[in-house]
Design a protein around this motif. Structure first.
Motif, PDB file in Angstrom:
ATOM      1  N   PRO A 174     -19.786  53.154 -26.858  1.00 41.66           N
ATOM      2  CA  PRO A 174     -21.326  52.920 -26.515  1.00 41.66           C
ATOM      3  C   PRO A 174     -21.521  51.510 -27.171  1.00 41.66           C
ATOM      4  O   PRO A 174     -21.230  51.287 -28.298  1.00 41.66           O
ATOM      5  N   ILE A 175     -22.438  50.755 -26.282  1.00 42.75           N
ATOM      6  CA  ILE A 175     -22.841  49.459 -27.047  1.00 42.75           C
ATOM      7  C   ILE A 175     -24.231  49.266 -26.879  1.00 42.75           C
ATOM      8  O   ILE A 175     -24.672  48.874 -27.771  1.00 42.75           O
ATOM      9  N   ASP A 176     -24.982  49.509 -25.513  1.00 40.70           N
ATOM     10  CA  ASP A 176     -26.368  49.436 -25.865  1.00 40.70           C
ATOM     11  C   ASP A 176     -27.012  51.052 -25.346  1.00 40.70           C
ATOM     12  O   ASP A 176     -26.988  51.441 -24.269  1.00 40.70           O
ATOM     13  N   LEU A 177     -27.309  51.609 -26.475  1.00 38.73           N
ATOM     14  CA  LEU A 177     -27.569  52.990 -26.532  1.00 38.73           C
ATOM     15  C   LEU A 177     -28.741  53.234 -25.488  1.00 38.73           C
ATOM     16  O   LEU A 177     -29.297  54.507 -25.099  1.00 38.73           O
ATOM     17  N   GLN A 178     -29.737  52.307 -25.440  1.00 34.86           N
ATOM     18  CA  GLN A 178     -31.093  52.188 -24.457  1.00 34.86           C
ATOM     19  C   GLN A 178     -30.704  52.172 -23.143  1.00 34.86           C
ATOM     20  O   GLN A 178     -31.615  52.343 -22.340  1.00 34.86           O
ATOM     21  N   ALA A 179     -29.519  51.893 -22.566  1.00 37.77           N
ATOM     22  CA  ALA A 179     -29.180  51.509 -21.497  1.00 37.77           C
ATOM     23  C   ALA A 179     -29.029  52.598 -20.335  1.00 37.77           C
ATOM     24  O   ALA A 179     -29.253  52.434 -19.338  1.00 37.77           O
ATOM     25  N   ALA A 180     -28.565  53.745 -20.864  1.00 36.12           N
ATOM     26  CA  ALA A 180     -28.242  54.813 -20.203  1.00 36.12           C
ATOM     27  C   ALA A 180     -28.397  56.163 -21.087  1.00 36.12           C
ATOM     28  O   ALA A 180     -28.316  55.985 -22.426  1.00 36.12           O
ATOM     29  N   ARG A 272     -29.473  55.675 -33.137  1.00 42.45           N
ATOM     30  CA  ARG A 272     -30.838  55.732 -33.290  1.00 42.45           C
ATOM     31  C   ARG A 272     -31.688  54.252 -33.225  1.00 42.45           C
ATOM     32  O   ARG A 272     -32.303  54.072 -32.378  1.00 42.45           O
ATOM     33  N   GLU A 273     -31.009  53.281 -33.969  1.00 39.43           N
ATOM     34  CA  GLU A 273     -31.770  52.033 -33.762  1.00 39.43           C
ATOM     35  C   GLU A 273     -31.201  50.955 -33.096  1.00 39.43           C
ATOM     36  O   GLU A 273     -31.874  49.978 -32.819  1.00 39.43           O
ATOM     37  N   ASN A 274     -30.025  51.356 -32.328  1.00 38.90           N
ATOM     38  CA  ASN A 274     -29.411  50.521 -31.240  1.00 38.90           C
ATOM     39  C   ASN A 274     -29.085  48.853 -31.972  1.00 38.90           C
ATOM     40  O   ASN A 274     -29.533  47.947 -31.127  1.00 38.90           O
ATOM     41  N   LEU A 275     -28.843  48.701 -33.102  1.00 35.05           N
ATOM     42  CA  LEU A 275     -28.593  47.634 -33.760  1.00 35.05           C
ATOM     43  C   LEU A 275     -27.380  46.657 -33.129  1.00 35.05           C
ATOM     44  O   LEU A 275     -27.712  45.462 -33.199  1.00 35.05           O
ATOM     45  N   LEU A 276     -26.572  47.192 -32.759  1.00 38.53           N
ATOM     46  CA  LEU A 276     -25.518  46.585 -32.032  1.00 38.53           C
ATOM     47  C   LEU A 276     -25.995  45.658 -30.715  1.00 38.53           C
ATOM     48  O   LEU A 276     -25.858  44.449 -30.661  1.00 38.53           O
ATOM     49  N   ARG A 278     -29.081  44.904 -30.203  1.00 42.17           N
ATOM     50  CA  ARG A 278     -30.083  43.893 -30.708  1.00 42.17           C
ATOM     51  C   ARG A 278     -29.485  42.964 -31.534  1.00 42.17           C
ATOM     52  O   ARG A 278     -30.208  41.861 -31.739  1.00 42.17           O
ATOM     53  N   GLY A 279     -28.143  42.671 -31.700  1.00 39.74           N
ATOM     54  CA  GLY A 279     -27.830  41.523 -32.169  1.00 39.74           C
ATOM     55  C   GLY A 279     -28.038  41.472 -33.821  1.00 39.74           C
ATOM     56  O   GLY A 279     -28.007  40.291 -34.401  1.00 39.74           O
ATOM     57  N   ALA A 280     -28.419  42.759 -34.391  1.00 42.75           N
ATOM     58  CA  ALA A 280     -28.898  42.776 -35.825  1.00 42.75           C
ATOM     59  C   ALA A 280     -28.004  43.897 -36.611  1.00 42.75           C
ATOM     60  O   ALA A 280     -28.438  44.400 -37.675  1.00 42.75           O
ATOM     61  N   PHE A 281     -26.648  43.981 -36.384  1.00 46.14           N
ATOM     62  CA  PHE A 281     -26.201  45.127 -36.912  1.00 46.14           C
ATOM     63  C   PHE A 281     -25.568  44.369 -38.537  1.00 46.14           C
ATOM     64  O   PHE A 281     -24.682  43.525 -38.317  1.00 46.14           O
ATOM     65  N   PRO A 282     -25.971  45.135 -39.441  1.00 43.28           N
ATOM     66  CA  PRO A 282     -25.535  44.641 -40.823  1.00 43.28           C
ATOM     67  C   PRO A 282     -24.269  44.848 -41.077  1.00 43.28           C
ATOM     68  O   PRO A 282     -23.531  45.954 -40.903  1.00 43.28           O
ATOM     69  N   ALA A 287     -25.768  39.511 -40.414  1.00 41.93           N
ATOM     70  CA  ALA A 287     -26.116  40.315 -39.308  1.00 41.93           C
ATOM     71  C   ALA A 287     -25.153  40.047 -38.206  1.00 41.93           C
ATOM     72  O   ALA A 287     -25.025  39.051 -37.960  1.00 41.93           O
ATOM     73  N   ALA A 288     -24.324  41.209 -37.593  1.00 42.86           N
ATOM     74  CA  ALA A 288     -23.197  40.678 -36.691  1.00 42.86           C
ATOM     75  C   ALA A 288     -24.076  40.618 -35.470  1.00 42.86           C
ATOM     76  O   ALA A 288     -24.658  41.680 -34.902  1.00 42.86           O
TER      77      ALA A 288
END
Length: 357
Positions: A174-180, A272-276, A278-282, A287-288
């Motif tokens: 899973p990369i973008d959890l909001q995409a599908a 839940r927050e889909n930070l990956l 969004r380019g903001a994964f701690p 932020a990675a």
């Protein structure tokens, strides 16, 4: 002909079922586990010769290399319900063997250990630090291969330490959890922090694999599960087929315990927050940002994968800055890593992509 729907497909397509399902699966998780606990000390039962190169509190680094030629390739196993034998299950069902046979001669695998009382407080940062030690011991830059949950983790690591990475392969992640929609992401949204806290507390700070096993989406028929995962046809009568079935069943029952903080962070930050996406994964103080990642990326996706559906997995192609190649295999989730047809058809192409660079 339309394939028979999996048991979880029904509620995946029905949003009104999510709240009820979420309450039910967590109720089951907090009750007595349906799977037998693994024997102490039992780990992956490799089918390919190797040697233990490094052992840390939470990680083992295995060396499957057959020579010193070429760029080093590191498989980052998923840290989820099952152990790292997913990558080396049995002959003709092994990512490791497919890579070795097709030119990836310097090959390593990072295996995450089941959580103990000593590692129950470990979070994602500690896992990233351990992987960083492994990469340094191998000597980079390395090519990362991340199957399943090891895929998003590899992207986080690569975004945090891009100078240590040459190429990246992400398979069924899973990369973008909001995409599908998926069989995991949407029920997660309905699960409260209180429920997560209770699950962790019930295991003394550890999320027990035996509690999580009943929650994992499964076919409602064991034969169908074997067919889908191994891409074999019953009655599985030949000795190699029988050996693969036995190896799969042993792996399937051998579950992994997760540190509570790690589980909570994955649950919140990724699902839940889909930070990956969004380019903001701690990641270790920064932020990675995978949107700035300019390394070549290969995405392997299962056409019928309900764990990491094509929409979620292929979204990575539009997020990263580097060149991307994709392959869509006609299979579900587990067959991406252990299916006989996928191993024979897709992984040689991936090996060539790595070797010919």
């Amino acid at each position: 002909m339309m394939e028979k729907a999996m048991a979880w497909d029904i509620w995946t397509r029905n949003p009104f079922a999510w709240p009820l399902l979420t309450m039910e699966i967590w109720r089951r998780a907090l009750e007595e586990a349906a799977f037998p606990a693994p024997a102490p000390g039992v780990g992956p039962e490799w089918c390919t010769p190797n040697r233990l190169l490094l052992e840390l509190n939470g990680l083992r680094l295995w060396d499957f290399s057959v020579s010193d030629a070429g760029a080093p390739v590191l498989i980052v196993a998923p840290y989820a319900l099952h152990d790292a034998q997913l990558a080396d299950l049995a002959p003709d069902h092994s990512i490791v063997q497919a890579l070795l046979q097709n030119g990836c001669e310097r090959l390593y695998l990072a295996e995450w250990k089941s959580a103990t009382s000593e590692t129950r407080l470990v979070g994602i940062d500690a896992q990233l630090a351990a992987l960083n030690v492994a990469v340094d011991d191998i000597g980079g830059p390395v090519d990362l291969i991340g199957p399943c949950q090891g895929g998003w983790f590899s992207l986080v690591y690569a975004a945090r330490f891009p100078h240590k990475i040459r190429r990246i392969v992400v398979a069924g992640a899973p990369i973008d959890l909001q995409a599908a929609c998926s069989a995991l992401s949407e029920p997660v949204e309905k699960t409260t922090n209180h429920v997560i806290d209770r699950l962790i507390e019930s295991g003394g700070g550890i999320v027990k694999g035996e509690q999580m096993a009943p929650l994992w989406p499964r076919e409602d028929c064991e034969e169908r599960r074997l067919v889908d995962s191994l891409q074999l046809r019953p009655p599985f009568s030949s000795p190699p087929e029988q050996a693969a079935v036995v190896a799969f069943q042993r792996w399937d029952k051998r579950v992994v315990d997760l540190p509570g903080p790690y589980y909570r962070e994955v649950f919140c930050r990724l699902f839940r927050e889909n930070l990956l996406a969004r380019g903001a994964f701690p990641a270790l103080g920064k932020a990675a940002n995978i949107c700035a990642l300019d390394k070549p990326l290969f995405l392997l996706v299962g056409e019928h994968d309900t764990i990491a559906p094509p929409g979620q997995a292929l979204a990575g192609a539009d997020l990263v800055a580097g060149a991307v190649e994709t392959a869509i295999a006609p299979c579900g989730h587990l067959a991406l890593f252990m299916g006989r047809s996928t191993i024979a058809n897709e992984w040689p192409r991936i090996a060539s992509w790595l070797v010919e660079a």
